[in-house]
Write an enzyme that holds these catalytic residues in place. Structure first.
Site, PDB file in Angstrom:
ATOM      1  N   GLU A  47      -2.271  -1.216  -3.943  1.00  0.00           N
ATOM      2  CA  GLU A  47      -1.552  -2.234  -3.172  1.00  0.00           C
ATOM      3  C   GLU A  47      -2.486  -3.408  -2.925  1.00  0.00           C
ATOM      4  O   GLU A  47      -3.523  -3.248  -2.277  1.00  0.00           O
ATOM      5  CB  GLU A  47      -1.075  -1.684  -1.828  1.00  0.00           C
ATOM      6  CG  GLU A  47      -0.331  -2.746  -1.013  1.00  0.00           C
ATOM      7  CD  GLU A  47      -0.086  -2.365   0.434  1.00  0.00           C
ATOM      8  OE1 GLU A  47       0.948  -2.780   0.979  1.00  0.00           O
ATOM      9  OE2 GLU A  47      -0.934  -1.665   1.026  1.00  0.00           O
ATOM     10  N   ARG A  49      -3.209  -6.442  -0.873  1.00  0.00           N
ATOM     11  CA  ARG A  49      -2.845  -7.094   0.388  1.00  0.00           C
ATOM     12  C   ARG A  49      -3.340  -8.540   0.363  1.00  0.00           C
ATOM     13  O   ARG A  49      -4.390  -8.875   0.908  1.00  0.00           O
ATOM     14  CB  ARG A  49      -3.430  -6.315   1.563  1.00  0.00           C
ATOM     15  CG  ARG A  49      -2.670  -5.045   1.913  1.00  0.00           C
ATOM     16  CD  ARG A  49      -1.279  -5.342   2.460  1.00  0.00           C
ATOM     17  NE  ARG A  49      -1.347  -6.213   3.641  1.00  0.00           N
ATOM     18  CZ  ARG A  49      -1.463  -5.770   4.888  1.00  0.00           C
ATOM     19  NH1 ARG A  49      -1.506  -4.465   5.131  1.00  0.00           N
ATOM     20  NH2 ARG A  49      -1.519  -6.617   5.909  1.00  0.00           N
ATOM     21  N   ARG A  83       1.720  -9.496   3.801  1.00  0.00           N
ATOM     22  CA  ARG A  83       2.233  -9.143   5.119  1.00  0.00           C
ATOM     23  C   ARG A  83       2.024 -10.300   6.094  1.00  0.00           C
ATOM     24  O   ARG A  83       0.902 -10.753   6.305  1.00  0.00           O
ATOM     25  CB  ARG A  83       1.516  -7.890   5.632  1.00  0.00           C
ATOM     26  CG  ARG A  83       2.017  -7.383   6.970  1.00  0.00           C
ATOM     27  CD  ARG A  83       3.378  -6.752   6.900  1.00  0.00           C
ATOM     28  NE  ARG A  83       3.373  -5.603   6.008  1.00  0.00           N
ATOM     29  CZ  ARG A  83       4.115  -5.526   4.910  1.00  0.00           C
ATOM     30  NH1 ARG A  83       4.921  -6.531   4.568  1.00  0.00           N
ATOM     31  NH2 ARG A  83       4.077  -4.465   4.137  1.00  0.00           N
ATOM     32  N   HIS A 144       8.166  -3.000  10.020  1.00  0.00           N
ATOM     33  CA  HIS A 144       7.057  -2.433  10.789  1.00  0.00           C
ATOM     34  C   HIS A 144       7.278  -2.635  12.279  1.00  0.00           C
ATOM     35  O   HIS A 144       7.596  -3.741  12.716  1.00  0.00           O
ATOM     36  CB  HIS A 144       5.734  -3.084  10.376  1.00  0.00           C
ATOM     37  CG  HIS A 144       5.395  -2.885   8.936  1.00  0.00           C
ATOM     38  ND1 HIS A 144       5.995  -3.615   7.930  1.00  0.00           N
ATOM     39  CD2 HIS A 144       4.543  -2.032   8.332  1.00  0.00           C
ATOM     40  CE1 HIS A 144       5.523  -3.209   6.757  1.00  0.00           C
ATOM     41  NE2 HIS A 144       4.641  -2.255   6.980  1.00  0.00           N
ATOM     42  N   LYS A 171      10.961   1.317   3.035  1.00  0.00           N
ATOM     43  CA  LYS A 171       9.766   1.704   3.797  1.00  0.00           C
ATOM     44  C   LYS A 171       9.856   1.262   5.252  1.00  0.00           C
ATOM     45  O   LYS A 171      10.230   0.125   5.539  1.00  0.00           O
ATOM     46  CB  LYS A 171       8.527   1.077   3.164  1.00  0.00           C
ATOM     47  CG  LYS A 171       7.233   1.313   3.951  1.00  0.00           C
ATOM     48  CD  LYS A 171       6.114   0.411   3.459  1.00  0.00           C
ATOM     49  CE  LYS A 171       4.914   0.482   4.392  1.00  0.00           C
ATOM     50  NZ  LYS A 171       3.924  -0.578   4.073  1.00  0.00           N
ATOM     51  N   GLN A 236      -4.908   4.993   8.874  1.00  0.00           N
ATOM     52  CA  GLN A 236      -5.067   5.363   7.466  1.00  0.00           C
ATOM     53  C   GLN A 236      -6.254   6.298   7.282  1.00  0.00           C
ATOM     54  O   GLN A 236      -7.289   6.149   7.914  1.00  0.00           O
ATOM     55  CB  GLN A 236      -5.242   4.114   6.599  1.00  0.00           C
ATOM     56  CG  GLN A 236      -3.948   3.377   6.341  1.00  0.00           C
ATOM     57  CD  GLN A 236      -4.134   2.155   5.458  1.00  0.00           C
ATOM     58  OE1 GLN A 236      -5.249   1.801   5.091  1.00  0.00           O
ATOM     59  NE2 GLN A 236      -3.040   1.495   5.125  1.00  0.00           N
TER      60      GLN A 236
END
EC number: 4.2.1.10
Length: 254
Positions: A47, A49, A83, A144, A171, A236
């Site tokens: 991914e 970012r 994001r 989110h 998601k 994480q």
């Protein structure tokens, strides 16, 4: 019944939970170093970012850095994520810039999967999803909640809303205030799995929710995110530890 998605020979939505490693870098030098550090880690999806880049406000520079990631890991599915600050990201920007950037990435065909924030305006979101799919890119719709865990019914409803908007992957990430909140997320995941026609990805963030990152295969989350060199979200787990734990859970331990 959930259908799986195949991206570069990686099957999402069937079998073991896939591990995505976020690439977090502020500039080209750091990006090169991070790519070198993660290349031998046991992950399935990378991914990028891009919102962490110092040059995140330049579409041309974002494209250039995405090309670097693509060239470094040509055989790994590439998830492009930008994001925005409102959903926990590093870069505040207008809707106009956000969708202009996504369109540029889609037209470049560099990513295999593109992250699109669900609550960015239904018309614009649907257009971005359709454009991605037209260009052979899977659309991951996301939401989110960094301050709470919504009720189970609301979590399931949001995942269903993503599917209704045409998402290939749905998601949601939530923040628990208690262990009970983690159970709410896991229960919602199980319920959504029973109803969904597309792969779903869920997580409860922070230390309290870390167990949710390990339980995807049981409850129905198709992807879990593990850190390579730097966390991109609270809670994480390192990729190597995550892989070892998932292997242990799948194969059993003495």
């Amino acid at each position: 019944m959930c259908s799986c998605l195949v991206v570069k020979n990686t099957v999402i939505g069937s079998g073991r939970t896939k591990i995505a490693v976020p690439l977090v870098a502020r500039d080209a030098a750091v990006l090169s170093a991070v790519l070198d550090q993660i290349k031998n880690l046991p992950f399935d999806i990378v991914e990028f970012r891009a919102d962490f880049l110092e040059c995140a406000g330049s579409i041309g520079e974002v494209l250039r850095h995405t090309q670097t990631v693509r060239d470094a890991l040509p055989d790994k599915p590439l998830l492009f994520t930008f994001r925005r600050h409102g959903e926990g990201g590093s870069f505040p920007c207008s809707d106009d810039y956000y969708f202009e950037l996504l369109d540029a990435l889609i037209e470049s065909r560099l990513p295999d999967i593109i992250d699109i924030e669900l609550f960015s305006g239904e018309t614009a979101v649907r257009c971005a999803v359709a454009n991605a799919q037209k260009n052979g890119i899977a659309a991951l719709l996301c939401n989110h909640e960094f301050h709470r865990t919504p009720p189970q019914e609301e979590i399931v409803c949001r995942l269903k809303q993503m599917e209704d908007c045409g998402a290939d992957i749905c998601k949601i990430a939530v923040m628990p205030q208690s262990a009970e909140d983690v159970l709410t997320l896991l229960s919602a995941t199980l319920k959504a799995k029973e109803l969904a026609a597309k792969p779903i990805v869920t997580m409860s963030m922070g230390q309290t929710g870390a167990v949710s990152r390990l339980a995807g295969q049981v409850f129905g989350s198709s992807i879990t995110f593990g850190s390579g060199t730097q966390n991109s979200a609270p809670g994480q787990i390192g990729v190597s530890a995550l892989r070892a734990t998932l292997d242990c859970l799948e194969n059993g331990a003495d």
